[in-house]
Design an enzyme around this catalytic site. Structure first.
Site, PDB file in Angstrom:
ATOM      1  N   LYS A   1       0.665  -1.249  -0.106  1.00  0.00           N
ATOM      2  CA  LYS A   1      -0.068  -0.077  -0.151  1.00  0.00           C
ATOM      3  C   LYS A   1       0.987   1.299   0.013  1.00  0.00           C
ATOM      4  CE  LYS A   1      -3.768  -2.420   2.493  1.00  0.00           C
ATOM      5  NZ  LYS A   1      -4.295  -2.855   3.379  1.00  0.00           N
TER       6      LYS A   1
ATOM      7  N   GLN B   1      -4.692  -1.806  10.100  1.00  0.00           N
ATOM      8  CA  GLN B   1      -4.335  -3.062   9.230  1.00  0.00           C
ATOM      9  C   GLN B   1      -5.015  -4.234  10.328  1.00  0.00           C
ATOM     10  OE1 GLN B   1      -3.073  -3.241   6.255  1.00  0.00           O
ATOM     11  NE2 GLN B   1      -3.863  -5.547   6.188  1.00  0.00           N
TER      12      GLN B   1
ATOM     13  N   ASP C   1     -10.862   2.719   4.738  1.00  0.00           N
ATOM     14  CA  ASP C   1     -11.047   1.420   4.423  1.00  0.00           C
ATOM     15  C   ASP C   1     -12.492   1.039   4.440  1.00  0.00           C
ATOM     16  OD1 ASP C   1      -9.172  -0.731   3.790  1.00  0.00           O
ATOM     17  OD2 ASP C   1      -8.705  -1.322   5.926  1.00  0.00           O
TER      18      ASP C   1
END
Ligand code: NAP
Length: 292
Positions: A52, A96, A119
């Protein structure tokens, strides 16, 4: 049969997102920025975050990693998120997953203000998605819909079967495919006759995380098959590799379209994260407030 790879689509998307980044930089005097939070040292999470950050760098998006040891107190992670919520140079915040026990993923994610929830995993964002309102939609589901649109797969009225009901993939994807007017079935570990359910699919999406789960008996002739699974494996010569849920070689001849692993849904997920960061940056720059 056509293999639906992400690479050509990413090539097409690059000029548009780069132009948006440049315009944002020119207007605001800084690049869009995403803050990434990692807890523990899970090797897969480390690789995903590196991917990412590399992609962000290529596009001109700034990124900063906040890494914590596995034993970190939940309050410390929450305090970091609250600080980032207020930080004007940060447009997006990503935690994450998975988080190690005993940290509460839902509670930690819900500390992110929806405007920076790149996200798409907070309760507010998922509620907006459920209602069909504008939001920063979860990246994997977005990436899958983009792949289908690129291939001109006609979704309206088609039967989509999703195997897997996670908050990250299966559930948001079910909502997005409903918004595209698919008829949606979601299967999971308690579903009966999963192969039969899947054989009824015009569009079959597998997000189980079990290599070889989807065999030819799951697939109708002419179906589109989207493989979300990512599992680490070894090829016959002993080298490490990544495999999906679908027995690609056996299933591909039956399909109209099929995504590969690697090179299919994974890169689209990263690209949609970048899109969400730019979207969040533009929104905040245009006066949308970070609500906490
Ligand atoms: P997850 O939370 O691991 O859940 C897996 C889902 O599969 C659950 O809903 C589970 O049902 C269902 N399942 C398990 N065994 C089954 C069976 N025998 N029959 C039918 N359903 C079954 O899911 P996830 O986070 O969506 O991850 C799934 C896979 O996708 C993993 O390999 C992950 O690494 C990968 N992934 C890839 C991307 C990408 O960008 N390509 C993004 C996210 C995840 P229950 O709910 O009943 O337990």
């Amino acid at each position: 049969m056509r293999v639906l790879s992400a690479a050509p689509l990413l090539q097409d998307m690059l000029p548009e997102i780069s132009a948006r980044v440049q315009k944002f930089r020119a207007g605001s005097g800084r690049p869009p920025k995403v803050a990434l939070i990692r807890v523990g040292d899970d090797p897969a999470s480390t690789i995903y975050l590196k991917t990412k950050m590399n992609r962000a760098h290529k596009i001109g998006i700034d990124s900063e990693l906040f890494a914590y040891p596995e034993a970190v107190a939940e309050e410390e992670v929450v305090a970091r998120i609250q600080h980032l919520n207020q930080e004007p140079s940060v447009d997006g915040i990503l935690v994450q997953l998975p988080l190690p026990d005993p940290l509460s993923e839902k509670s930690i994610l819900d500390k992110i203000v929806p405007e920076k929830d790149v996200d798409g995993l907070t309760t507010v964002t998922q509620g907006r998605l459920f209602r069909g309102d504008a939001c920063l939609a979860p990246c994997t589901a977005q990436g899958i819909v983009r792949l289908l649109k690129t291939a001109h797969v006609n979704m309206a009225g088609k039967h989509a079967v999703i195997v897997g009901r996670s908050l990250i993939v299966g559930r948001p994807l079910a909502m997005m495919l409903l918004h595209e007017n698919c008829t949606v079935t979601v299967a999971h570990s308690q579903s009966r006759n999963v192969a039969t359910l899947c054989r009824g699919a015009d569009i079959l999406i597998s997000s189980v995380g079990s290599p070889g789960f989807v065999t030819p008996e799951f697939v109708k002739e002419g179906a589109t098959v989207i493989d979300v699974g990512i599992s680490r494996s070894c090829s016959p010569d002993g080298t490490k590799c990544v495999v999906g849920d679908v027995d690609f070689r056996a299933v591909a001849p039956l399909c109209e379209f099929i995504t590969p692993v690697p090179g299919g849904v994974g890169p689209m997920t990263v690209e949609c994260l970048m899109q969400n960061v730019v979207e969040a940056a533009e929104h905040l720059w245009n006066g949308g407030s970070a609500s906490e």
